[in-house]
Design an enzyme around this catalytic site. Sequence first.
Site, mmCIF file in Angstrom:
data_model
loop_
_atom_site.group_PDB
_atom_site.id
_atom_site.type_symbol
_atom_site.label_atom_id
_atom_site.label_comp_id
_atom_site.label_asym_id
_atom_site.label_seq_id
_atom_site.Cartn_x
_atom_site.Cartn_y
_atom_site.Cartn_z
ATOM 1 N N GLU A 21 0.853 -1.177 0.034
ATOM 2 C CA GLU A 21 -0.070 0.201 0.017
ATOM 3 C C GLU A 21 0.929 1.295 -0.084
ATOM 4 O O GLU A 21 2.083 1.365 0.055
ATOM 5 C CB GLU A 21 -1.005 0.150 1.250
ATOM 6 N N GLU B 38 4.551 -0.166 1.341
ATOM 7 C CA GLU B 38 4.854 -0.777 -0.002
ATOM 8 C C GLU B 38 4.901 -2.144 -0.370
ATOM 9 O O GLU B 38 5.306 -2.582 -1.616
ATOM 10 C CB GLU B 38 6.035 0.163 -0.823
#
Length: 586
Positions: free
Chosen positions: A171, A314
């Site tokens: 994310e 991430e």
Amino acid sequence: MNHQLVQRECVADWAVARARVRLQDLTKPRGSMGQLEPLLERLAGITGKVVPRLERPALLLFAADHGVTDEGVSAYGPEVTEEMVVNICMGGAVSSVLAREQGIPITVVDVGVRERVRHPAALVHKVGPGTRNLAVEPAMTRDQAEQAVAIGKDIAEQLIHQGHDILILGEMGIGNTTASSAMCAHLLSCPIEDVLGRGTGINDAALERKASVVKHALALHQPYIQNAWDVLARLGGFEIGALAGACVAASRHGVPVLLDGFITSTAALWAAKVEPTVVDVLLASHVSAEPGHPLTLRALGLTPILDMGMRLGEGSGALMAYPLIRLCCRVMAETATFEDARVTNPHRDPENETLSAHQTPQDAVSTPVAVDFSEAERAAVYKAILARRDIRVFLPDPIPEDVLTRILLAAHHAPSVGYMQPWNFIIIRDRDTLAAIQQIVERERVRAAENYSGIRQAHYLRLKVEGLLQAPVTICVTNDPTRGGPHVLGRNTIPETDLMSTACAIENMWLAARVEGVAMGWVSIYQKADIRRILGIPDHVDPVALLSLGYTPHFPDIPVLERVGWGKRVPLSDIVFEGRWGRRRT
């Protein structure tokens, strides 16, 4: 509980039990791989495969902005979300490097970045330009929450249908640790101090402000929260909803989900409230420095693979853990058992030996290992087998050299007893040589007619048995029974296995030719001595087959000899016995 779910649970239990037995039987001390052994058992349960294989990962990264950043809860401004999404797409982020080095494709989805993402690789599925400020109003509407979850489901479904066998979640969204902390505190019914962390690395003053904002938000929304959807709509984020949707989709297909950090785990926790079976497919890649992360993993019943104090997001932690998962699967598949390695098993358990493939759950459809071929690839193999034909009619057009090389390479990759590879391939293009061979074949064809009489003989003489002069190339396949020396592994009791091996090479060649659109005809009516003389083949080497290759105007739907009425295919049920000769298979 529906029948499909019960069936999946039965398969999972069976796979876990079988995996445990195999782990105990590998050539290593019991339990010597530590936490990797229960990890392998869990992978077996998720995939339903005793020997799981996870070779096609995909990183699925959702990005969105959060209105709560207006409260100064992050060390970065909201513009950083879009800037980092671009950085990821351009290959400059940590997750980009980790994914690139492992050949893992990244799917970046903008579900709510405030600005337009300045890179074409980002898929745009905006629910809105970021959520509203959860400190003063609900972050989103119920419709928006459902839309975010649906987007996550759809994208995950697409990746699964493309053949990806494990989803790695990531994310990007400035402010999302604040939203996740609020959701986590409510879902776990714990004080905000237990779950609140520094996120992007905020100082003490900012952490105190962040705590105040979350406390205020919880007090504001608590009276209106009636269910899990209210939690997501009032306290969550668009990317959190999408991550949750991806978890739900994966659980319905039995595809493992490798969680990253606090945000992905919070999304998974929420998804498990909506659809409890989500928990069954989750894997925890690592435990981050965010205080809420270990609490979330504990609530999900997950043990993290790594603990390195990471808090990057991430998908970076998950990308670090994936190689370990892949290596574990390889160990499970390729390590010898005590029996296979002929090593004395110091902890042989006779009870384990009773757990066999015959105890597969009733009505459960499962294979103990992962299948390497997709449905389309599998169908293509069977199509080639069923469409293979012995062809006698050829066009004069030449076969490109690269096509011919691939066909020969397929033949050379045939199995052979003792790896003796007894074959050679003589490529014949010279027309005079082919004419000499054709004369020999025609002579033997006429002689063979003496084996038949009456209408059968006339029928035989009408058949076209070769296309030596029409095909652009003929290959003589030879068999050298001396190759590999006087003692070939596996050939001591059945010496003709060298010939069987060469036959396998011919079949490989035939199938490869068929998928290349090249026709092939096997010519076998000749005296070996004649072919040896014409082609200069040594006396100890057998010319097994003359194979004419070329393009043909038509591949018949059924074998030529069946079409012309020479014979019919015997029913499979007539030639398959069970246990001993003559006992029909039931």
